[in-house]
Design a protein around this motif. Sequence first.
Motif, PDB file in Angstrom:
ATOM      1  N   GLN A  78      58.286  27.589  42.581  1.00 28.20           N
ATOM      2  CA  GLN A  78      57.774  27.263  44.039  1.00 28.20           C
ATOM      3  C   GLN A  78      58.717  25.713  44.406  1.00 28.20           C
ATOM      4  O   GLN A  78      58.357  25.315  42.817  1.00 28.20           O
ATOM      5  N   GLN A  87      59.694  22.841  46.358  1.00 32.76           N
ATOM      6  CA  GLN A  87      60.012  22.395  48.030  1.00 32.76           C
ATOM      7  C   GLN A  87      60.924  21.028  48.194  1.00 32.76           C
ATOM      8  O   GLN A  87      61.390  20.561  47.206  1.00 32.76           O
ATOM      9  N   SER A 135      63.660  18.691  50.063  1.00 29.66           N
ATOM     10  CA  SER A 135      63.295  17.036  51.429  1.00 29.66           C
ATOM     11  C   SER A 135      63.942  16.895  51.523  1.00 29.66           C
ATOM     12  O   SER A 135      65.205  16.900  51.276  1.00 29.66           O
ATOM     13  N   GLY A 163      62.717  27.357  49.066  1.00 27.81           N
ATOM     14  CA  GLY A 163      62.075  26.823  49.241  1.00 27.81           C
ATOM     15  C   GLY A 163      61.906  27.068  50.599  1.00 27.81           C
ATOM     16  O   GLY A 163      62.300  27.457  51.906  1.00 27.81           O
ATOM     17  N   GLN A 164      60.911  26.033  51.485  1.00 28.30           N
ATOM     18  CA  GLN A 164      60.925  25.948  52.852  1.00 28.30           C
ATOM     19  C   GLN A 164      61.837  26.163  54.032  1.00 28.30           C
ATOM     20  O   GLN A 164      61.788  25.622  55.458  1.00 28.30           O
TER      21      GLN A 164
END
Length: 123
Positions: free
Chosen positions: A2, A4, A6, A114-115
């Motif tokens: 996973q 993430q 930022s 990731g998003q």
Amino acid sequence: VQLQASGGGLVQAGGSLKLSCAASGQTLSSYVMGWFRQAPGKEREFVAAIRWRSGTTYYADSVKGRFTISRDNAKNTVYLQMNSLKPEDTAVYYCATRYFGGASYSPNEYNDWGQGTELTVSS
């Protein structure tokens, strides 16, 4: 794995910003971590990659000398330090991991994503 991402935001041309990509779920020692970006109306393109074990880095010509990819093994985190930003760097930035093989410039070769985090560089 996973991921993430930022750290995106609004920056003036010539400025700097550092993106982070925290990974969880599995060890990363054999992976390649990459950063890609996608501007509106354009295809996703390679920005930089790093071999987790060796630390070998790869860059797109458009960012070479301005961007630096690095990793922190203890934090399972990959960074993208972006300096001398230009309006054409404006895009959504994605981190991705490739399980097998070496670094690749093709987003199709990466397994997990990731998003995305958005960077806007104003002129």
